[in-house]
Design a protein around this motif. Structure first.
Motif, PDB file in Angstrom:
ATOM      1  N   THR A 251      21.876   0.421  -9.244  1.00 41.48           N
ATOM      2  CA  THR A 251      21.915   0.187  -7.795  1.00 41.48           C
ATOM      3  C   THR A 251      23.120  -0.650  -7.388  1.00 41.48           C
ATOM      4  OG1 THR A 251      20.480  -1.766  -8.025  1.00 41.48           O
ATOM      5  CG2 THR A 251      19.402   0.334  -7.548  1.00 41.48           C
ATOM      6  N   GLY A 252      24.003  -0.953  -8.339  1.00 37.62           N
ATOM      7  CA  GLY A 252      25.165  -1.775  -8.023  1.00 37.62           C
ATOM      8  C   GLY A 252      24.848  -3.240  -7.846  1.00 37.62           C
ATOM      9  N   ASN A 253      23.670  -3.660  -8.338  1.00 35.01           N
ATOM     10  CA  ASN A 253      23.237  -5.050  -8.195  1.00 35.01           C
ATOM     11  C   ASN A 253      23.781  -5.858  -9.378  1.00 35.01           C
ATOM     12  OD1 ASN A 253      21.903  -7.458  -7.740  1.00 35.01           O
ATOM     13  ND2 ASN A 253      19.840  -6.611  -7.932  1.00 35.01           N
ATOM     14  N   ILE A 254      25.110  -6.020  -9.418  1.00 32.03           N
ATOM     15  CA  ILE A 254      25.744  -6.756 -10.514  1.00 32.03           C
ATOM     16  C   ILE A 254      26.517  -7.961  -9.997  1.00 32.03           C
ATOM     17  CG2 ILE A 254      25.864  -4.708 -11.978  1.00 32.03           C
ATOM     18  CD1 ILE A 254      28.821  -4.496 -11.308  1.00 32.03           C
ATOM     19  N   HIS A 255      26.371  -8.248  -8.694  1.00 30.46           N
ATOM     20  CA  HIS A 255      26.967  -9.431  -8.073  1.00 30.46           C
ATOM     21  C   HIS A 255      25.939 -10.011  -7.104  1.00 30.46           C
ATOM     22  CE1 HIS A 255      30.863  -8.402  -9.744  1.00 30.46           C
ATOM     23  NE2 HIS A 255      30.819  -7.222  -9.153  1.00 30.46           N
ATOM     24  N   PRO A 256      26.011 -11.316  -6.777  1.00 29.07           N
ATOM     25  CA  PRO A 256      25.076 -11.892  -5.810  1.00 29.07           C
ATOM     26  C   PRO A 256      25.199 -11.208  -4.444  1.00 29.07           C
ATOM     27  CG  PRO A 256      26.217 -13.629  -7.033  1.00 29.07           C
ATOM     28  CD  PRO A 256      26.909 -12.337  -7.377  1.00 29.07           C
ATOM     29  N   GLY A 257      24.072 -11.185  -3.715  1.00 25.36           N
ATOM     30  CA  GLY A 257      24.069 -10.651  -2.364  1.00 25.36           C
ATOM     31  C   GLY A 257      23.206  -9.421  -2.174  1.00 25.36           C
ATOM     32  N   VAL A 258      22.732  -8.834  -3.268  1.00 32.36           N
ATOM     33  CA  VAL A 258      21.902  -7.634  -3.193  1.00 32.36           C
ATOM     34  C   VAL A 258      20.608  -7.900  -3.935  1.00 32.36           C
ATOM     35  CG1 VAL A 258      21.719  -5.204  -3.865  1.00 32.36           C
ATOM     36  CG2 VAL A 258      23.899  -6.101  -3.035  1.00 32.36           C
ATOM     37  N   VAL A 259      19.501  -7.413  -3.388  1.00 28.61           N
ATOM     38  CA  VAL A 259      18.216  -7.423  -4.077  1.00 28.61           C
ATOM     39  C   VAL A 259      17.833  -5.983  -4.375  1.00 28.61           C
ATOM     40  CG1 VAL A 259      15.735  -7.715  -3.703  1.00 28.61           C
ATOM     41  CG2 VAL A 259      17.270  -9.608  -3.269  1.00 28.61           C
ATOM     42  N   THR A 260      17.421  -5.716  -5.602  1.00 32.25           N
ATOM     43  CA  THR A 260      16.857  -4.416  -5.957  1.00 32.25           C
ATOM     44  C   THR A 260      15.338  -4.540  -5.947  1.00 32.25           C
ATOM     45  OG1 THR A 260      18.747  -3.848  -7.362  1.00 32.25           O
ATOM     46  CG2 THR A 260      16.710  -2.625  -7.724  1.00 32.25           C
ATOM     47  N   LEU A 261      14.684  -3.656  -5.225  1.00 33.30           N
ATOM     48  CA  LEU A 261      13.225  -3.654  -5.153  1.00 33.30           C
ATOM     49  C   LEU A 261      12.743  -2.271  -5.570  1.00 33.30           C
ATOM     50  CD1 LEU A 261      11.032  -5.196  -2.342  1.00 33.30           C
ATOM     51  CD2 LEU A 261      10.449  -3.006  -3.347  1.00 33.30           C
ATOM     52  N   SER A 262      11.866  -2.228  -6.550  1.00 32.38           N
ATOM     53  CA  SER A 262      11.379  -0.962  -7.079  1.00 32.38           C
ATOM     54  C   SER A 262       9.949  -0.699  -6.627  1.00 32.38           C
ATOM     55  CB  SER A 262      11.431  -0.976  -8.615  1.00 32.38           C
ATOM     56  OG  SER A 262      10.813   0.191  -9.135  1.00 32.38           O
ATOM     57  N   LEU A 263       9.770   0.491  -6.044  1.00 35.48           N
ATOM     58  CA  LEU A 263       8.430   0.994  -5.731  1.00 35.48           C
ATOM     59  C   LEU A 263       8.076   2.037  -6.777  1.00 35.48           C
ATOM     60  CD1 LEU A 263       8.779   1.484  -1.856  1.00 35.48           C
ATOM     61  CD2 LEU A 263       7.736  -0.444  -3.050  1.00 35.48           C
ATOM     62  N   GLY A 264       7.846   1.564  -7.999  1.00 36.38           N
ATOM     63  CA  GLY A 264       7.480   2.445  -9.092  1.00 36.38           C
ATOM     64  C   GLY A 264       6.027   2.257  -9.455  1.00 36.38           C
ATOM     65  N   THR A 265       5.668   2.642 -10.673  1.00 34.90           N
ATOM     66  CA  THR A 265       4.314   2.384 -11.161  1.00 34.90           C
ATOM     67  C   THR A 265       3.958   0.928 -10.930  1.00 34.90           C
ATOM     68  OG1 THR A 265       4.679   4.030 -12.890  1.00 34.90           O
ATOM     69  CG2 THR A 265       2.804   2.552 -13.166  1.00 34.90           C
ATOM     70  N   SER A 266       4.880   0.059 -11.309  1.00 35.11           N
ATOM     71  CA  SER A 266       4.800  -1.357 -10.961  1.00 35.11           C
ATOM     72  C   SER A 266       5.846  -1.624  -9.892  1.00 35.11           C
ATOM     73  CB  SER A 266       5.084  -2.217 -12.194  1.00 35.11           C
ATOM     74  OG  SER A 266       6.407  -1.977 -12.662  1.00 35.11           O
ATOM     75  N   GLY A 267       5.887  -2.841  -9.395  1.00 38.36           N
ATOM     76  CA  GLY A 267       6.907  -3.235  -8.430  1.00 38.36           C
ATOM     77  C   GLY A 267       7.741  -4.363  -8.997  1.00 38.36           C
ATOM     78  N   THR A 268       9.043  -4.276  -8.819  1.00 37.13           N
ATOM     79  CA  THR A 268       9.908  -5.353  -9.276  1.00 37.13           C
ATOM     80  C   THR A 268      10.890  -5.727  -8.185  1.00 37.13           C
ATOM     81  OG1 THR A 268      11.433  -3.764 -10.287  1.00 37.13           O
ATOM     82  CG2 THR A 268       9.784  -4.748 -11.715  1.00 37.13           C
ATOM     83  N   ILE A 269      11.258  -6.998  -8.193  1.00 38.41           N
ATOM     84  CA  ILE A 269      12.278  -7.524  -7.294  1.00 38.41           C
ATOM     85  C   ILE A 269      13.233  -8.326  -8.164  1.00 38.41           C
ATOM     86  CG2 ILE A 269      12.729  -8.882  -5.210  1.00 38.41           C
ATOM     87  CD1 ILE A 269       9.666  -8.701  -4.671  1.00 38.41           C
ATOM     88  N   CYS A 270      14.527  -8.031  -8.074  1.00 44.45           N
ATOM     89  CA  CYS A 270      15.482  -8.779  -8.875  1.00 44.45           C
ATOM     90  C   CYS A 270      16.779  -8.973  -8.112  1.00 44.45           C
ATOM     91  CB  CYS A 270      15.731  -8.101 -10.222  1.00 44.45           C
ATOM     92  SG  CYS A 270      16.355  -6.412 -10.109  1.00 44.45           S
ATOM     93  N   ALA A 271      17.479 -10.043  -8.465  1.00 46.21           N
ATOM     94  CA  ALA A 271      18.751 -10.378  -7.835  1.00 46.21           C
ATOM     95  C   ALA A 271      19.672 -10.951  -8.899  1.00 46.21           C
ATOM     96  CB  ALA A 271      18.542 -11.396  -6.709  1.00 46.21           C
ATOM     97  N   HIS A 272      20.961 -10.662  -8.800  1.00 42.60           N
ATOM     98  CA  HIS A 272      21.919 -11.130  -9.806  1.00 42.60           C
ATOM     99  C   HIS A 272      22.235 -12.611  -9.616  1.00 42.60           C
ATOM    100  CE1 HIS A 272      25.321 -10.996 -12.583  1.00 42.60           C
ATOM    101  NE2 HIS A 272      25.946 -11.751 -11.709  1.00 42.60           N
ATOM    102  N   SER A 273      22.412 -13.305 -10.740  1.00 39.90           N
ATOM    103  CA  SER A 273      22.868 -14.692 -10.734  1.00 39.90           C
ATOM    104  C   SER A 273      23.893 -14.861 -11.845  1.00 39.90           C
ATOM    105  CB  SER A 273      21.698 -15.664 -10.966  1.00 39.90           C
ATOM    106  OG  SER A 273      22.184 -16.992 -11.128  1.00 39.90           O
ATOM    107  N   PRO A 274      25.027 -15.513 -11.561  1.00 44.10           N
ATOM    108  CA  PRO A 274      26.018 -15.721 -12.623  1.00 44.10           C
ATOM    109  C   PRO A 274      25.617 -16.818 -13.600  1.00 44.10           C
ATOM    110  CG  PRO A 274      26.773 -16.705 -10.578  1.00 44.10           C
ATOM    111  CD  PRO A 274      25.505 -15.969 -10.251  1.00 44.10           C
TER     112      PRO A 274
END
Length: 492
Positions: A251-274
């Motif tokens: 999803t291009g979430n490899i720098h701060p400023g973007v959150v990836t949220l997954s609506l899959g079997t489970s749900g995940t929320i993640c954000a990049h931190s250096p």
């Protein structure tokens, strides 16, 4: 050409990526069987992953219209936390216990206590162990299946196992290793003293895989397997990673400023931190990323797994289910569902069951029940996002992935519940794409960011902006959800 593979809970997906042309040439998937019991047991046979990989691989290559000999590298994404325990011949001593297995909840609590509680876990690991992590599964195997435990020669995670099958090499990388429960997420090293608390009879240097960097290859495809797959000699297999880590890349979430949220079997929320993070909530995991840096993450256990149960209960296909959800009003006319069918990780309720409150003779309709389960799953993700605290500050947008992201009504609900802009990548099965991007990065070198710019495209037609009136309405619905959590489980 590059191959990306995502071995998930329900299926294995394979994509063929033309990096130079910036496009997906072909994709395919094959399902897995899941063995489960009411006691929280969730297991799969690793042999099923291999069979699914082979079927999806040949289908994807055929659909791409390429010769397999054109493939230069393969990247593997896998469901996190699963315990794959192998004997000296490389054969599983027991079926793989999965991330969603809660049979080991008591073992997790015992391990946390042995490590000194939450404070001890943070000190030793940089995160707090939760039910579902690999550590409690190993402790369960030790106590419940001692004959299998005594045969252990190697311990791998699902994506490590597929790398092992492809290359014959037993290696691991920091992103997926973060979720084992015996890995220091700050120093990126196995924590041997913690492992000894869980499995004192096992030789850590013998059973744990060698750690490699995310940009390093796990190895090359074994010659006999390369011939079976039609590959050229020397095809590289990248380090791979956990599905959440590879979805961040996809999803291009490899720098701060973007959150990836997954609506899959489970749900995940993640954000990049250096840098490593010190979360204010024990429910936020200070995981490493599979591209360098860190990926603070929250995981809920009941998203499409919950909505599918209600959809199938009414015999609805996806389109009809979406129509029911859209036809019901925000808040499902007072109905609130806590959809904890598989227990829950966030909040930490491994033994919880699902609850449905607020039913009356007027609001008990199929449409309201459908909307209530989707809202319950989404409000649970909002609860998880709240745990990030200041970590979520500065987020420009949420990039939505997973099967649920295909639903326009669900995308708008996420925007309204979180009060944030939402958009989907064109490829919503982002973990497989991320695996292919990592494979190209590993094989070609250069900058991963350049590959993401070339391959990660946003679907502007999917963009959802929060509607002020809906945001206001969901504040009350979310407050009602929190009151139900307090009433049922004592969580404020």
């Amino acid at each position: 050409m590059y191959i990306g593979v995502d071995c998930g809970t329900q299926s294995t997906k394979v994509v063929v990526v033309d990096v130079e042309g910036g496009r997906i040439l072909g994709e395919a998937s094959r399902p897995h069987a899941l063995s489960e019991d009411d006691n929280g047991r969730r297991e799969q046979a690793p042999a099923d992953w291999i069979a699914a990989f082979l079927g999806a691989f040949f289908d994807a290559v055929e659909r791409a219209g390429i010769a397999a000999r054109a493939i230069r590298a393969i990247g593997i994404s896998g469901q996190q936390h699963g315990l794959v325990a192998l004997d000296a011949d490389g054969e599983p001593v027991y079926p793989a216990k999965l991330w969603c297995d809660t049979e080991t909840a008591a073992h997790n609590a015992a391990v946390v206590e042995r490590l000194g509680g939450q404070a001890g876990c943070l000190d030793k690991l940089g995160l707090v162990l939760q039910t579902g992590y690999t550590a409690s599964k190993l402790a369960w195997l030790r106590d419940s299946r001692p004959e299998a435990y005594r045969r252990i020669a190697s311990l791998l995670l699902p994506h490590d196992y597929l790398n092992f099958w492809l290359t014959g090499e037993r290696v691991a990388e920091a992103g997926d290793a973060s979720g084992t429960g015996y890995f220091d997420t700050r120093t990126r090293r196995w924590r041997e003293d913690v492992f000894a608390e869980i499995a004192p009879e096992l030789d850590v240097e013998r059973v744990l895989p060698r750690l490699i960097e995310s940009h390093e290859p796990a190895g090359t495809v074994r010659p006999d397997l390369a011939r079976e797959l039609g590959l050229a000699d020397g095809v590289v297999v990248s380090s791979g990673g956990g599905d959440n880590m590879l979805a961040a890349i996809g999803t291009g979430n490899i720098h701060p400023g973007v959150v990836t949220l997954s609506l899959g079997t489970s749900g995940t929320i993640c954000a990049h931190s250096p840098e490593p993070v010190v979360p204010g909530s024990a429910m936020v995991a200070n995981f490493c990323a599979s591209h360098g840096g860190w990926l603070p993450l929250v995981c809920t256990m009941n998203v499409t797994s919950a909505t599918t149960r209600i959809r199938e209960l009414f015999g609805l296909d996806l389109a009809s289910f979406g129509e029911r959800v859209a036809s019901a009003p925000i808040g499902a006319e007072g109905m609130t569902m806590l959809p904890f069918f598989n227990g829950e990780r966030v909040p930490m309720l491994p033994d919880a069951t699902a609850n449905l409150d607020g039913l009356t003779s007027v609001n008990t309709t199929q449409a309201n029940l459908c909307r209530a389960v989707v809202e319950g799953a989404t409000l649970g993700l909002r609860y998880g996002l709240d745990q990030f605290g200041c970590l979520a500050e500065g987020v420009r947008e949420i990039r939505l992935v997973g099967g649920g992201a295909r639903s326009p009504v669900w995308r708008q609900m996420v925007a309204d519940v979180t009060g944030s802009r939402v958009v989907c990548p064109e490829i919503t099965d982002a973990a497989a794409l991320g695996a292919a991007l990592q494979a190209a990065w590993c094989q070609e070198g250069g900058e991963l960011a350049d590959l993401c710019v070339r391959l990660v495209h946003l679907d502007e037609a999917s963009r959802a902006e929060p509607a002020p009136a809906n945001v206001a309405a969901y504040r009350e619905v979310y407050a009602r959800y929190r009151r139900r959590l307090a009433d049922r489980h004592g969580i404020s």
